[in-house]
Design an enzyme around this catalytic site. Structure first.
Site, PDB file in Angstrom:
ATOM      1  N   ASP A 109     100.322 -18.715 -27.342  1.00 14.62           N
ATOM      2  CA  ASP A 109      99.020 -19.276 -27.695  1.00 14.62           C
ATOM      3  C   ASP A 109      98.893 -19.181 -29.224  1.00 14.62           C
ATOM      4  O   ASP A 109      99.728 -18.578 -29.909  1.00 14.62           O
ATOM      5  CB  ASP A 109      97.873 -18.566 -26.961  1.00 14.62           C
ATOM      6  CG  ASP A 109      96.643 -19.476 -26.885  1.00 14.62           C
ATOM      7  OD1 ASP A 109      96.582 -20.474 -27.615  1.00 14.62           O
ATOM      8  OD2 ASP A 109      95.724 -19.182 -26.096  1.00 14.62           O
TER       9      ASP A 109
HETATM   10  C1  NOJ Z   1      93.949 -21.538 -28.285  1.00 12.84           C
HETATM   11  C2  NOJ Z   1      93.616 -21.705 -26.832  1.00 12.84           C
HETATM   12  O1  NOJ Z   1      93.548 -20.435 -26.210  1.00 12.84           O
HETATM   13  C3  NOJ Z   1      94.603 -22.560 -26.075  1.00 12.84           C
HETATM   14  O2  NOJ Z   1      94.135 -22.755 -24.769  1.00 12.84           O
HETATM   15  C4  NOJ Z   1      94.810 -23.858 -26.797  1.00 12.84           C
HETATM   16  O3  NOJ Z   1      95.688 -24.679 -26.067  1.00 12.84           O
HETATM   17  C5  NOJ Z   1      95.345 -23.567 -28.181  1.00 12.84           C
HETATM   18  N1  NOJ Z   1      94.384 -22.769 -28.914  1.00 12.84           N
HETATM   19  C6  NOJ Z   1      95.653 -24.843 -28.958  1.00 12.84           C
HETATM   20  O4  NOJ Z   1      94.493 -25.491 -29.289  1.00 12.84           O
END
Ligand code: NOJ
Length: 755
Positions: free
Chosen positions: A288
């Site tokens: 993430d």
């Molecule tokens: C953080 C989020 O937790 C995740 O779900 C997302 O896909 C990414 N950022 C990218 O935007």
């Protein structure tokens, strides 16, 4: 050979017969050949993902940070980019990757296409309330078609995190609290995004996230520590991820939280042993955002180099925005701390997905401006959005058949800050939706001409323009519009009040400790209620709210979530009865926030409570244990009666089946659809078992007076769970089966699973 891409055209014959049995072999041969040509830096580069960092159709980047990234891109040290939007931008960056880097390996472009791209569908929690898997597959397909038409080939969806805590803002992105339903929804959404063939121009790669346990953050506080046991992990959290793998999902995203005190990004057991080992997942795992770097504040990694080492050892294949793989992996391999084979494994997985997308054959295949112009927000796509919005609405309460509204001769006051709001219904994670582009309730209602309609917002919910990055500024003091709303209520037969959360009050980083109606809305509702009690409350929200006062005092309540582009039309059609509501909750609504986490598949405890009066039992002194509205609850304008529930035998062998049947009759005045639900309770297990578990459901549509028999086949595989023996198996013994219209059903039949 400067451009590998050119030589790859000679492989087109392979790709054209890719459905053949040889496809996998050819793919692997191609990938191994490519890996053998890569330097260590290029391998680390494939594992590096950057956010879009400059306007690629404009001048070259300025500033050290941008220049550094630009040079890395040209040097083949970037494998993927996220949040690069539009055909022109994507084309320009892809051109650099395939024409200026040594090996010409194309980039894969990712973005959060969560509930639509330009055409916005209901938030996933809402859509799951339709229990309509075909619909969910279709809306994901439309989203994939739009995103791919605009240059993208990878979405960071579906989010398949099970959550029982409405304080957590990200419940809006999931399918609720149940692992069985969550698994079916995961499968439907993966199929929708990826289609039958990833190489289709309308298909994009799906990503099951967040692996794992993110939905169990303590106290619903986002990114927080989790605390659940081994059995909860396997029986509740893992099933939707496993279902996504079974449905062919090609990527996973790990999560920000710790589980077993280890950050998920550095969790070798879940990533390498379970996902890539037991489940044979051969796609790749992206971290993430910044989650590799964040292992430092977690107190798990000493510094960036250590974090990169721990992440790659644990099986995180791609680094989203920590910049640590690109800067540290080469050194880690050279110093012997990380084996090159681990990089090869990660790169192999990434190249595999790129190959399956057909990017080596045509890296620009998604960059077709004409396709983008005709596909985005097309009339057809909007029709699917309207259908999805109607089916996602849940009728929570309807005393005295206040709904549906009559189409003529009524004086209706529409009151509430969200009634005229064209932005909130788009919800969070709205991708490329145009600001203020949803239809509002007022617009939807005004399409019906037979009644006198007046609109007063009554109060502002928030100030200014809201967005993904900032907190919504809630109005806590300005009541100056209360008076006009009261007057409208006093001079009307019926009041439709549209209250709830602004679209950005749920989503990532949007945890709340008070989950009642925000701001001054409850106060307004109470004031209006004193003047005119014929109130239909329409609740827009990204999570279950605490609606206890509302339930006690307001005759009709409609849960309308954030329903996307066609929100207002869908709500109006439901209020007027042109669509008879059929949604059922997939997450329990608490009586108050102190009850959270509250969920239907709880364990009995040693001292089960049946009333508030009992003292030394597992209950509260102030409210019952049951939620206000349970999982599976949802009314219709008609009524259904259930009779003649029976099972054909009370003995089930490992290879036999039980047929459970029930008769359902539409005893009301409207044609209606009902989701008939099958629950099973395992009375004694090697670990304590839930009071009920959803094991099947069927949707039945009936004319008034019509009845049907609904049958469910029960077999031993439906009784399997992750046992004390640490495997999926069923255990012989006594079971109860329940069939009905929600998870509160009490009538059951008993049967035995025998050896
Ligand atoms: C953080 C989020 O937790 C995740 O779900 C997302 O896909 C990414 N950022 C990218 O935007």
């Amino acid at each position: 050979m400067k451009k590998i891409i050119l030589t790859l055209f000679t492989l087109s014959f392979i790709l054209s017969c890719k459905m053949s049995a040889d496809f996998d072999d050819e793919k692997e041969v191609f990938i191994e050949d490519l890996i053998s040509k890569m330097t260590l830096a290029e391998k680390a580069g494939q594992m590096n993902q950057y956010n879009g960092f400059w306007d690629a159709t404009g001048p070259m980047p300025e500033g050290d940070y941008q220049k550094k990234r630009y040079n890395e891109l040209k040097n083949g040290q970037v494998g993927s980019m996220l949040n690069v939007i539009g055909v022109d931008e994507i084309y320009a960056l892809q051109k650099i990757a395939v024409e200026e880097t040594r090996l010409g390996i194309p980039l894969i472009f990712g973005h959060d296409v969560i509930h639509g791209y330009k055409t916005i569908f209901p938030i996933p929690l809402a859509e799951s309330s339709s229990w309509d898997l075909d619909l969910m597959e279709k809306s994901a397909r439309v989203a994939a078609t739009e995103a791919s038409a605009d240059g993208l080939n990878w979405t960071f969806a579906p989010m398949v995190d099970i959550s029982r805590d409405a304080r957590w803002g990200r419940v809006m992105e999931g399918a609720g609290e149940d692992p069985y339903l969550g698994s079916l929804v995961a499968k439907a959404r993966v199929k929708g995004f990826q289609g039958d063939d990833l190489n289709d121009i309308n298909s994009i790669v799906a990503c099951a996230k967040h692996f794992a346990g993110y939905g169990f953050s303590e106290a619903g506080r986002d990114y927080n520590t989790t605390d659940f046991n081994h059995y909860t992990l396997h029986n509740t959290i893992m099933p939707p991820f496993k279902a996504a793998v079974d449905a062919g999902v090609r990527t996973f995203m790990n999560s920000f939280n710790t589980l077993d005190e280890i950050p998920a990004t550095g969790h070798k057991h879940i990533q390498r042993d379970i996902l890539k080992g037991d489940w044979n997942f051969d796609g790749f795992i992206v971290s993430d955002w910044g989650s590799i770097d964040q292992m430092i504040p977690h107190g798990f990694a000493r510094d960036g180099e250590h974090a990169a080492e721990l992440a790659v050892l644990a099986g995180s294949d791609m680094d989203m925005e920590s910049s640590l793989y690109v800067s540290k992996l080469v050194g880690l391999v050279e110093s012997g701390k990380v084996k090159e084979e681990l990089l090869n494994d990660a790169v192999r997985r990434i190249l595999r997905v790129k190959y399956e997308l057909g990017l080596f054959e045509d890296p620009f295949k998604y960059c077709n401006k004409q396709r983008s112009d005709s596909e985005l927000a097309s009339d057809n796509n909007m029709k699917v959005a309207l259908d999805a919005a109607k089916k996602s609405i849940v009728l929570l309460k309807n005393n005295n058949q206040l709904l549906p509204l009559q189409k003529e001769g009524e004086k209706i006051a529409i009151i509430g800050p969200l009634a005229g709001d064209k932005n909130s219904p788009l919800g969070n994670w709205r991708s490329q939706a145009v600001y203020n582009s949803a239809s509002s309730v007022v617009e939807g209602m005004n399409k019906y001409k037979g009644n006198r309609i007046v609109y007063e917002k009554g109060v502002d919910l928030y100030y200014g323009k809201t967005n993904f990055h900032n907190r919504v500024k809630i109005n806590y003091d300005d009541k100056s519009d209360f008076g006009k709303a009261k007057l409208a209520a006093a001079t009307s037969d019926i009041v439709v009040m549209v209250l709830g959360e602004e679209g950005n009050q749920s989503g990532e980083g949007r945890s709340r400790t008070n989950i009642g109606l925000p701001g001054l809305q409850l106060e307004l509702l109470k004031e209006i209620n004193k003047i005119n009690n014929n109130i239909i409350l329409v609740v827009m929200s990204g999570r279950p709210l605490d609606l206890s006062w509302e339930d006690e005092n307001i005759p009709a309540i409609v849960q309308a979530w954030h329903l996307g582009s066609k929100s207002g039309d869908a709500i109006a059609q439901v209020l007027y009865g042109d669509y008879n509501p059929s949604g059922k909750l997939t997450m329990s609504f608490p009586r108050n926030v102190g009850q959270v986490p509250v969920y239907y598949n709880f364990k009995n405890t040693g001292r089960p409570s049946t009333s508030i009066e009992q003292v030394t039992n597992s209950g509260y002194a102030d409210v019952e244990n049951s939620p206000l509205y349970s999982f599976g609850h949802g009314l219709s304008y008609t009524n259904f009666s259930y009779t003649n529930f029976s099972i054909d035998t009370d003995k089930l062998g490992i290879d036999s089946k039980i047929n459970a049947s029930i008769e359902i009759e539409n005893i009301g005045n409207y044609k209606g659809k009902e989701v008939v639900q099958l629950y099973i309770r395992d009375i004694v297990g090697s670990i304590a078992r839930p009071m009920k578990e959803l094991k099947g459901f069927k949707s039945v549509e009936l004319e008034p007076g019509e009845s049907k028999t609904v049958n469910f086949q029960i077999d031993s595989s439906m009784l399997e769970f992750y046992t004390y023996g640490n495997k999926w198996e069923s255990e012989v013994g006594k079971f109860h089966v329940f069939v009905g219209g929600n998870s509160n059903i009490t009538e059951f039949k008993e049967f035995y699973l025998t050896d």
